[in-house]
Structures are given as C-alpha cells and as structure tokens.
Design an enzyme around this catalytic site. Sequence first.
Site, PDB file in Angstrom:
ATOM      1  N   TYR A  29       4.280  34.926 -18.238  1.00  0.00           N
ATOM      2  CA  TYR A  29       3.259  33.892 -18.034  1.00  0.00           C
ATOM      3  C   TYR A  29       3.884  32.497 -17.962  1.00  0.00           C
ATOM      4  CZ  TYR A  29      -0.461  30.631 -18.705  1.00  0.00           C
ATOM      5  OH  TYR A  29      -1.289  29.562 -18.523  1.00  0.00           O
ATOM      6  N   PRO A  82       0.378  19.157 -19.335  1.00  0.00           N
ATOM      7  CA  PRO A  82      -0.604  20.082 -19.928  1.00  0.00           C
ATOM      8  C   PRO A  82      -0.202  21.514 -19.634  1.00  0.00           C
ATOM      9  CG  PRO A  82      -1.452  19.132 -17.884  1.00  0.00           C
ATOM     10  CD  PRO A  82      -0.157  18.432 -18.180  1.00  0.00           C
ATOM     11  N   MET A  83      -0.146  22.319 -20.666  1.00  0.00           N
ATOM     12  CA  MET A  83       0.151  23.742 -20.471  1.00  0.00           C
ATOM     13  C   MET A  83      -0.744  24.564 -21.387  1.00  0.00           C
ATOM     14  SD  MET A  83       4.258  23.764 -19.989  1.00  0.00           S
ATOM     15  CE  MET A  83       4.482  22.570 -21.293  1.00  0.00           C
ATOM     16  N   SER A 111      -4.157  20.727 -22.662  1.00  0.00           N
ATOM     17  CA  SER A 111      -4.840  21.496 -21.606  1.00  0.00           C
ATOM     18  C   SER A 111      -6.263  21.846 -22.019  1.00  0.00           C
ATOM     19  CB  SER A 111      -4.057  22.783 -21.335  1.00  0.00           C
ATOM     20  OG  SER A 111      -4.823  23.691 -20.574  1.00  0.00           O
ATOM     21  N   GLN A 133      -6.356  17.036 -20.373  1.00  0.00           N
ATOM     22  CA  GLN A 133      -6.418  17.605 -19.017  1.00  0.00           C
ATOM     23  C   GLN A 133      -7.721  18.360 -18.863  1.00  0.00           C
ATOM     24  OE1 GLN A 133      -5.784  21.309 -18.458  1.00  0.00           O
ATOM     25  NE2 GLN A 133      -6.567  20.960 -16.390  1.00  0.00           N
ATOM     26  N   TYR A 135     -10.153  20.779 -16.755  1.00  0.00           N
ATOM     27  CA  TYR A 135     -10.579  21.688 -15.693  1.00  0.00           C
ATOM     28  C   TYR A 135     -12.086  21.571 -15.639  1.00  0.00           C
ATOM     29  CZ  TYR A 135      -6.156  24.156 -14.943  1.00  0.00           C
ATOM     30  OH  TYR A 135      -4.865  24.485 -14.600  1.00  0.00           O
ATOM     31  N   THR A 161      -7.370  18.175 -13.069  1.00  0.00           N
ATOM     32  CA  THR A 161      -6.476  18.993 -12.252  1.00  0.00           C
ATOM     33  C   THR A 161      -7.217  19.475 -11.012  1.00  0.00           C
ATOM     34  OG1 THR A 161      -5.194  19.607 -14.175  1.00  0.00           O
ATOM     35  CG2 THR A 161      -5.019  21.057 -12.253  1.00  0.00           C
ATOM     36  N   LYS A 228      -4.516  15.148 -10.941  1.00  0.00           N
ATOM     37  CA  LYS A 228      -3.244  15.896 -10.973  1.00  0.00           C
ATOM     38  C   LYS A 228      -3.254  17.010  -9.925  1.00  0.00           C
ATOM     39  CE  LYS A 228      -0.455  18.721 -14.175  1.00  0.00           C
ATOM     40  NZ  LYS A 228      -0.634  20.114 -13.781  1.00  0.00           N
ATOM     41  N   SER A 250       2.157  16.802  -7.797  1.00  0.00           N
ATOM     42  CA  SER A 250       2.480  18.037  -8.517  1.00  0.00           C
ATOM     43  C   SER A 250       2.044  19.238  -7.704  1.00  0.00           C
ATOM     44  CB  SER A 250       1.719  18.032  -9.859  1.00  0.00           C
ATOM     45  OG  SER A 250       1.786  19.296 -10.504  1.00  0.00           O
ATOM     46  N   HIS A 252       1.808  22.112  -9.592  1.00  0.00           N
ATOM     47  CA  HIS A 252       1.450  22.981 -10.719  1.00  0.00           C
ATOM     48  C   HIS A 252       2.624  23.886 -11.115  1.00  0.00           C
ATOM     49  CE1 HIS A 252      -2.456  23.997 -12.779  1.00  0.00           C
ATOM     50  NE2 HIS A 252      -1.704  24.957 -13.268  1.00  0.00           N
ATOM     51  N   ARG A 255       2.974  27.303  -9.349  1.00  0.00           N
ATOM     52  CA  ARG A 255       2.145  28.428  -9.801  1.00  0.00           C
ATOM     53  C   ARG A 255       0.897  28.630  -8.955  1.00  0.00           C
ATOM     54  NH1 ARG A 255       3.387  29.531 -15.188  1.00  0.00           N
ATOM     55  NH2 ARG A 255       1.291  29.810 -16.018  1.00  0.00           N
ATOM     56  N   ASP A 283       5.555  15.613 -11.279  1.00  0.00           N
ATOM     57  CA  ASP A 283       6.134  16.676 -12.109  1.00  0.00           C
ATOM     58  C   ASP A 283       6.640  17.812 -11.243  1.00  0.00           C
ATOM     59  OD1 ASP A 283       4.105  18.564 -11.589  1.00  0.00           O
ATOM     60  OD2 ASP A 283       3.094  18.234 -13.502  1.00  0.00           O
TER      61      ASP A 283
END
Length: 362
Positions: A29, A82-83, A111, A133, A135, A161, A228, A250, A252, A255, A283
């Site tokens: 992951y 953010p992760m 995140s 961040q 969503y 994002t 982002k 970015s 991501h 990903r 990033d």
Amino acid sequence: MPDRSFPLISLADYEAAADGLLDAVAHGYFSGGAADEITMRDNVAAWGRIALRPRMLVGVGERDPGVTLLGRRRPHPVIIAPMAYQKLAHPDGELAMAAAAVATGTTMCLSTLATTGIPDLARGAPDASRWFQLYVFRDRGVSRELVAQAVEHSFEALVVTADVPVRGFRERDLRSGSELSPVRALPVSAKGDVTMTPADFSALIDPELTWDDIGQLVADSPLPVLVKGLLTPDDARLAAEHGARGVIVSNHGGRQLDTVLSGADALAAVAESVGDRLDVLVDGGIRRGTDVIKALALGARAVLVGRPLIWGLAVGGAEGARRVLEILLEELDRGLALAGAPRAQGLDPSFVCPAPWASAPG
Ligand code: FNR
Ligand code: LAC
C-alpha cells in the site's frame, strides 16, 4: 530505535530498512503506484534530470532555509504530505508524525483518511503546525463537518485533493490484498471512526466535484484553500480564479493516472503562469536536499514529502520520522551552502538547467 546493522544516513536507507519491517499488505500500500508505476518511478528520476548551476564566493556562512508560505514565515520549505492510514506503518500513526513535525518545525498535513481524528491530533500534538487535507465526499454534510472540525481545532489551511475522482488502478494493492483489507479510519462520518477497505473509502469521494465546488469552499471556509493534484497551467489559473491561495503540483505520488508528468517536469510552467497570484508547491519523488533546492529554483515556495516519512515512521515511530526530516533538512542546508544560495528564497531559475546526462544517448 531498533539496532541496525547499517547506519541510516539517507532517505533511501530508511526505505531499505522499512522494506524489511512492514508486512506485505502495508508495504504494498505505502510503496505502490498506479498500473505500470512509470510515473511513480519517474517522480524520483525527474529531479535527477535537472542539473544545478551553483554560484561561488557569495558568502554562505549564514544560511536561511526559511520561506514565506500563505503569508506566514516558515523555518523551512518542507511539509509532510497527507498520507492515509499511518497506523498501518506504526501504532503511533499520525501522532508520531505530528511529534516529528513539532521537533523539526515542519507543517504536517493530516489526511481525511487518517487513522487519527482531527480533535485527537489537535489534542495529542497541540504545538504541531497543521493543515487538513479534504476529500470531498458525495455526502457533503461530512465534508462540512470535517471543515468545521479543522477550523475549531486550529488547522491552518485546507488542502483539497483534486486528483482522486476515482481510485487509481493499483495493481500491487490488488495483488497484496490491501485494496480489500479493512482499515479502521476515521472521521469519515461525523459519528466517529469506521472500518472499511481502502477501495470502499475511495468510493465515498465525489467524482462530480468541479471548480464551482472549490469556489464554494473558498467562500465558506475561513481557512486558506490549496488545491492539490494539478499538473497544468490551465488548471492552476482556474484555481487562482476560484479563490485558492495555493496549488500543489502533484500526481499523487504516481498512484492515480500512470504516465502523467512528474511534479518536477510540470512545475516550471505552472509557476511561470501563476506564481505571483498564488503559492505554488510541488510534490513527488523528493528524496534529497538538492531536490528541494531544484523545486524552489523552479518557482515552488515549498515541497511536500510523502513516502520517506512513512519509512521513518515504520523504522522508528516519531523518532524515525523526525530523523528522516532532519536528514533532509541537513542536506538542504549543505546544498544551499554549496549552491551559493544562502537564502532559500533567493533561489531562481538561473540555478538550474536540463541535465546534459539526461539527454545523452543511452
Ligand atoms: C498518499 N497521498 C495522499 N494524498 C492525499 O491528498 N490524500 C491522501 O490521503 C493520500 N494518501 C496517500 C497515502 C500514501 C501511502 C501515499 C504514498 C501517498 C499522496 C501524497 O500526499 C503525495 O502527493 C505523494 O506521496 C508525494 O510523493 P512521494 O513523496 O511519496 O514520492
Ligand atoms: C491513496 C489515497 C488514500 O493514495 O489518497 O492511497
């Protein structure tokens, strides 16, 4: 931190050490990207295709890595990306990451899919400079609640994002089973944390999000909004027109859509088109202090660093993440001295050029 048979002196060392510590699902992951992972690999390679053009004899005894970001002075230009799901890397998860942020004067971006909630992060790390961040879910009530919590708990900015209308095609996650392994993450409902698979979490995100929603969020939110996940000057101009204070160039971490441009390659055009209207950040693949210098020279005000912080967390919790940041900041300081740019804010495009080795016949 556990004893290691080799000293951990670079971010790559932390990557190698974390490899042996994370189970297959978590490792897949955190380290994986979309499809053939061409963009993910190129994110790192692209910084190596830029050469530095140092200046000499400018006097570098006093150095200042500080930058102005969203109108505020920051001690340096590194931000923790953010992760999601940081407790999969270490039981202390986002709180350990926040402790590393405090120890190094770094801003941390939490995140939406964190394993530590907004109030818990604020209570556990009250001194951490923190962004949230967002969503935007199909259920806009949840987004409103998250924004309200971020405001109430002194987060300094919202990072919306834009590059996950749907989840990228993550082959490693499908093979390892991580796509379908339940994770207890948070605050997707105002009611508390929820256990769901990463695939299910992603399905909550609203694929109908548009620039009008960004404009609405800017109007409703007392916090500055950054967008982002942009790669083109056209989108950056739209972000400025809709009131964003910043954009994060970015992909991501490679990903989402494979074979898009790296942040390093997309940055200059974005910065040239909007650099005086909003703060441009970048990033993807930042692994060395020299990468940070190149980003600033190309017009970024700051950079976000992702996976290396997860490796630090996996190796040594808060201390490991802190050490990763310290290594990067030490490299930045040394790089500023050697590049003849004692003030990070004094960097400009004259400090970089396309690397001749990148176009040499193979
Ligand atoms: C991410 N990223 C990400 N971005 C975001 O806006 N919200 C999120 O929840 C996540 N989650 C996430 C998890 C993991 C494991 C990774 C590796 C990345 C993307 C992240 O913020 C950033 O854009 C990239 O990770 C930067 O690239 P590097 O530094 O990892 O190469
Ligand atoms: C990821 C999502 C959560 O990249 O942003 O895994």
